[in-house]
Write an enzyme that holds these catalytic residues in place. Structure first.
Site, PDB file in Angstrom:
ATOM      1  NE  ARG A 243      -4.265  -1.313  -0.139  1.00  0.00           N
ATOM      2  CZ  ARG A 243      -4.403  -2.296  -1.042  1.00  0.00           C
ATOM      3  NH1 ARG A 243      -3.435  -2.581  -1.877  1.00  0.00           N
ATOM      4  NH2 ARG A 243      -5.522  -2.989  -1.106  1.00  0.00           N
ATOM      5  CD  GLU A 272      -3.048   3.114  -5.522  1.00  0.00           C
ATOM      6  OE1 GLU A 272      -4.065   2.571  -6.005  1.00  0.00           O
ATOM      7  OE2 GLU A 272      -2.100   2.476  -5.060  1.00  0.00           O
ATOM      8  CG  HIS A 290      -3.024  -0.810  -7.238  1.00  0.00           C
ATOM      9  ND1 HIS A 290      -3.514  -0.207  -6.123  1.00  0.00           N
ATOM     10  CD2 HIS A 290      -2.974  -2.136  -6.924  1.00  0.00           C
ATOM     11  CE1 HIS A 290      -3.748  -1.101  -5.180  1.00  0.00           C
ATOM     12  NE2 HIS A 290      -3.417  -2.287  -5.643  1.00  0.00           N
TER      13      HIS A 290
HETATM   14  C1  DGY Z   1      -5.721  -5.907  -3.229  1.00  0.00           C
HETATM   15  O1  DGY Z   1      -6.331  -6.937  -3.525  1.00  0.00           O
HETATM   16  O2  DGY Z   1      -5.722  -5.430  -2.106  1.00  0.00           O
HETATM   17  C2  DGY Z   1      -4.977  -5.249  -4.315  1.00  0.00           C
HETATM   18  O3  DGY Z   1      -4.277  -4.154  -3.934  1.00  0.00           O
HETATM   19  C3  DGY Z   1      -5.852  -4.975  -5.501  1.00  0.00           C
HETATM   20  O4  DGY Z   1      -5.437  -5.970  -6.354  1.00  0.00           O
END
Ligand code: DGY
Length: 325
Positions: A243, A272, A290
């Site tokens: 993250r 984001e 992402h």
């Molecule tokens: C998640 O699943 O948390 C990812 O960041 C999105 O694919």
């Protein structure tokens, strides 16, 4: 029997929208209209449809205000993600709303993405591609765009969960030595020879590449800050597919500019889809939008996992398979 109403906030793969429509009275957003960015709009649509469930996705603002505004008909929120930092779990719990996520099915794909970023950063692949596309390549040269090999280097995995362990398995194939920092030491079968570190200083000082796999949220906010960057060996690489909020962007950009961090690869960003301006002019950073779980196979598997949870609760009347919080 009337089917329970399911509100989908985002366009999902065709097979998933088809299964959602077969199981539920599905209110899709197949055009991916941006109302999903607005918590009040999500709640208003849920109220209008008398939704029993919401299938949301990473980044949707399922914060305390959105959850407070949801109609009483909503019993379950299934997120199309493993991460749940976009959902106020305490607020959902207080309202008796079940929350589920999609663990396991995206571990390999996300590890592939981390590996891609590590290799791209090490081998200056982004810079090279930009030169070719700009028609600025003058031909092979003995000293052109020399990167570093990862062979024999120490990969430090921050957060040795499923994704971290998949990456470790891949990196062993590249002859890397695996080190890790985790809330607790893993059993030796899962450790598979990786070196556990019980302090940030010991961990960061021992590695050549840092790959971050920790959840977002207040507890991990700006974990990689100027102090921790200074503990890293000069010339190290940084990769983040967890993250974005776990990195202090200004500090990382400074370290990249100074060359203390040789190169970085990021797939996730604080706030984001905004990307820290200070990264955009730097050559030694690879920036992906992402893409961690973005394979056809994985996105289908995530969708089926979310629907399995919704089916278990709303149709079978049982417990969710992957509850969180
Ligand atoms: C998640 O699943 O948390 C990812 O960041 C999105 O694919």
């Amino acid at each position: 029997m009337t089917k329970p109403v399911l509100l989908l906030t985002r366009r999902l793969p065709d097979a998933i929208e088809a299964r959602a429509a077969a199981l539920f009275d599905a209110r899709t957003n197949s055009a991916d209209d941006p109302w999903f960015r607005d918590g009040a709009a999500i709640a208003a649509r849920a109220a209008q449809a008398r939704a029993a469930a919401i299938l949301c996705a990473a980044g949707d603002p399922m914060d305390a205000a959105t959850i407070a505004a949801l109609p009483a008909s909503v019993r379950i929120i299934a997120t199309f993600s493993v991460g749940t930092d976009h959902i106020d779990l305490a607020a959902a719990k207080a309202r008796g709303i079940t929350v589920t996520n999609t663990p396991e099915v995206l571990s390999f794909a996300t590890a592939e993405c981390a590996l891609t970023l590590m290799l791209m950063a090490a081998r200056r692949a982004g810079e090279g591609e930009r030169i070719v596309r700009a028609r600025a390549w003058g031909g092979w040269a003995p000293t052109q765009l020399m990167g570093v090999t990862v062979q024999g280097k120490r990969l430090g995995i921050l957060g040795m969960g499923r994704i971290g362990r998949e990456l470790a398995a891949m990196a062993r194939g590249l002859s890397m030595e695996i080190h890790y920092r985790n809330t607790r030491r893993l059993p030796s079968a899962l450790e598979a020879g990786a070196v556990f570190h019980d302090s940030d200083a010991g961990f960061l000082g021992a590695i050549d590449v840092l790959s971050m796999h920790i959840p977002g949220g207040e507890a991990t906010r700006k974990w990689l800050n100027a102090e921790r960057l200074a503990l890293m060996r000069p010339g190290s690489l940084v990769v983040n597919t967890g993250r974005g909020g776990t990195v202090d962007d200004a500090a990382l950009a400074d370290a990249l500019r100074a060359g203390h961090i040789r190169a970085a690869g990021l797939d996730v960003y604080d706030g984001e889809p905004r990307v820290f301006e200070g990264y955009l002019g730097l050559e030694n950073i690879v920036l992906l939008p992402h893409l961690g779980s973005a394979t056809i196979e994985t996105r289908d598997a995530m969708g089926h996992r979310a629907l399995d949870n919704l089916e278990a609760v709303l149709i079978a009347g049982g417990a969710p398979l992957h509850p969180v919080g």
